[in-house]
Design a protein around this motif. Structure first.
Motif, PDB file in Angstrom:
ATOM      1  N   MET A   1       0.830  -1.196   0.000  1.00  0.00           N
ATOM      2  CA  MET A   1       0.000   0.000   0.000  1.00  0.00           C
ATOM      3  C   MET A   1       0.874   1.260   0.000  1.00  0.00           C
ATOM      4  O   MET A   1       1.954   1.278   0.578  1.00  0.00           O
ATOM      5  N   ASN A  27       4.770  -1.762   2.147  1.00  0.00           N
ATOM      6  CA  ASN A  27       4.202  -0.425   2.282  1.00  0.00           C
ATOM      7  C   ASN A  27       5.204   0.641   1.856  1.00  0.00           C
ATOM      8  O   ASN A  27       6.411   0.508   2.099  1.00  0.00           O
ATOM      9  N   ASP A  90      -2.790   5.165  -1.854  1.00  0.00           N
ATOM     10  CA  ASP A  90      -4.038   4.452  -1.618  1.00  0.00           C
ATOM     11  C   ASP A  90      -4.927   5.215  -0.646  1.00  0.00           C
ATOM     12  O   ASP A  90      -6.150   5.040  -0.643  1.00  0.00           O
TER      13      ASP A  90
END
Length: 415
Positions: A1, A27, A90
């Motif tokens: 993400m 991430n 996101d």
């Protein structure tokens, strides 16, 4: 993400959440802010500089709004550059208060924006008019109404909001509260703990431990909003009543909230000029701003910790003091009373009643065994309701996941 954060003072309220997200494989965490020496492993910093300040010729009601637009436009330019470089978050997360989140959705309109809503200003029932020494003027009503323009524009720009306490949430209008969750930043109670054999060496060379009588007061800056004037005016009587006590005062000489003094002097200088003749300089220690480890040591050697505040934002130090097992003597103002219950997990006093504050401190020293129960309950309050790992971080992550997935958050207020 991919996570995109913005807060002018890195990392602000987001220290715990960005540390966690950056530590998870896969991430990418990007953080837009002003220049700062602070670094967090795995977090990519993007610095922006506002291209100008508010003009002095701008009407004083809207100088903050003008600066918010400048901040928002500056962040907008950074976001456009990130987008041109191929970055797409996101979710976007940021503090609404300075206008930084205003135009992020104009770069990524289909990306959810979670904004931090800290305080909705009121002419009555909150900080303004609370202290009779700061009278309300005819200008305050229009000024405060205009001040909330940033709140209102920021809410319109965001998909959802977050605020740290129930009282702060209650200040927002009904239509806003329906899209603002109450989630505190949390306290890492595995780090912020009592240490029975703690000690603190002062610059004078004096070493204090839990065996000494130690009265502590902490604020980011020493100012009326945090009751510094009340504490200082009570101090000569406290010292007289407790001739062996040492007083540790942590905080800077700037102004975080409210107005600067009339003649420009720091409030510490003003109060020392007023009551300094009754203060034993060998027993009152102004420590200034201290490193976090020293701050925890101050709390850990504390016998009685005084926390006074206007009806305003609740300080992190208040919950951290409870987590270290301090005996809290707090003002009976709404933000404090949300957490502190008189004679259950601490002691309450009227904000303005210096004599009652002196009595409560004296009572604490006269009945230390009885007060240990309050210390234990204070820590338990934080562990059960504000612990980072078991309470606040899971709720914060669940809220973020809901927004990324396009779901309405399951718990509207998350109290």
């Amino acid at each position: 993400m991919n996570y995109l954060f913005v807060h002018q003072n890195f990392p602000g309220q987001y220290q715990h959440i960005v540390q966690h997200l950056a530590s998870q494989p896969g991430n990418r965490v990007v953080f837009i802010s002003h220049e700062s020496p602070v670094q967090i492993p795995g977090v990519e910093r993007v610095v922006y500089q506002p291209f100008r300040t508010a003009k002095p010729t701008t009407h004083h009601y809207i100088q903050e709004l003008e600066l918010a637009v400048v901040y928002g436009q500056s962040v907008h330019e950074v976001c456009r550059r990130l987008k041109a470089e191929g970055f797409r978050p996101d979710i976007m997360i940021g503090h609404n208060g300075w206008g930084e989140t205003l135009y992020m959705k104009d770069v990524w309109p289909d990306v959810p924006l979670l904004a931090y809503f800290e305080f909705f200003y009121h002419l009555h029932g909150a900080d303004i008019g609370f202290d009779p020494t700061v009278p309300v003027t005819e200008n305050d009503g229009p000024r405060v109404r205009t001040k909330n323009v940033i709140n209102t524009l920021g809410f319109d720009a965001a998909d959802w909001g977050q605020t740290p306490t129930g009282w702060q949430w209650s200040l927002y209008p009904d239509y806003m509260r329906s899209r603002i969750s109450v989630i505190h930043e949390g306290v890492d109670t595995t780090v912020v703990t009592p240490v029975p054999d703690a000690w603190l060496r002062l610059p004078s060379g004096l070493t204090l431990t839990r065996k000494d009588e130690v009265i502590t007061y902490v604020a980011r800056n020493l100012e009326p909003y945090r009751g510094f004037h009340v504490f200082m005016r009570a101090l000569p009587g406290i010292l007289k009543r407790r001739p062996k006590a040492h007083v540790l005062i942590v905080g800077g000489d700037e102004v975080s909230y409210g107005q600067v003094s009339g003649d420009g002097r720091s409030y510490r200088d003003l109060l020392m000029a007023e009551v300094g003749h009754g203060i034993d300089r060998e027993r009152v220690h102004f420590l200034g701003k201290v490193p976090y480890s020293s701050f925890l040591s101050v709390l850990r050697v504390s016998s009685a910790h005084v926390y006074l505040t206007y009806p305003f934002v609740l300080s992190w130090s208040f919950l951290e003091a409870m987590a270290t097992g301090c005996l809290l003597i707090g003002s009976s103002t709404i933000p404090v009373e949300e957490v502190l219950r008189d004679r259950q997990n601490g002691l309450l006093v009227d904000f303005f009643d210096g004599a009652a504050l002196t009595d409560r401190i004296d009572e604490m020293f006269e009945h230390p065994d009885r007060m240990q129960t309050l210390r234990d309950r204070a820590r338990r309050t934080v562990v059960e309701n504000y612990d980072l790992r078991t309470v606040t971080l899971p709720r914060h992550l669940a809220l973020i996941d809901d927004l990324i997935a396009g779901r309405t958050p399951a718990e509207r207020t998350l109290k």
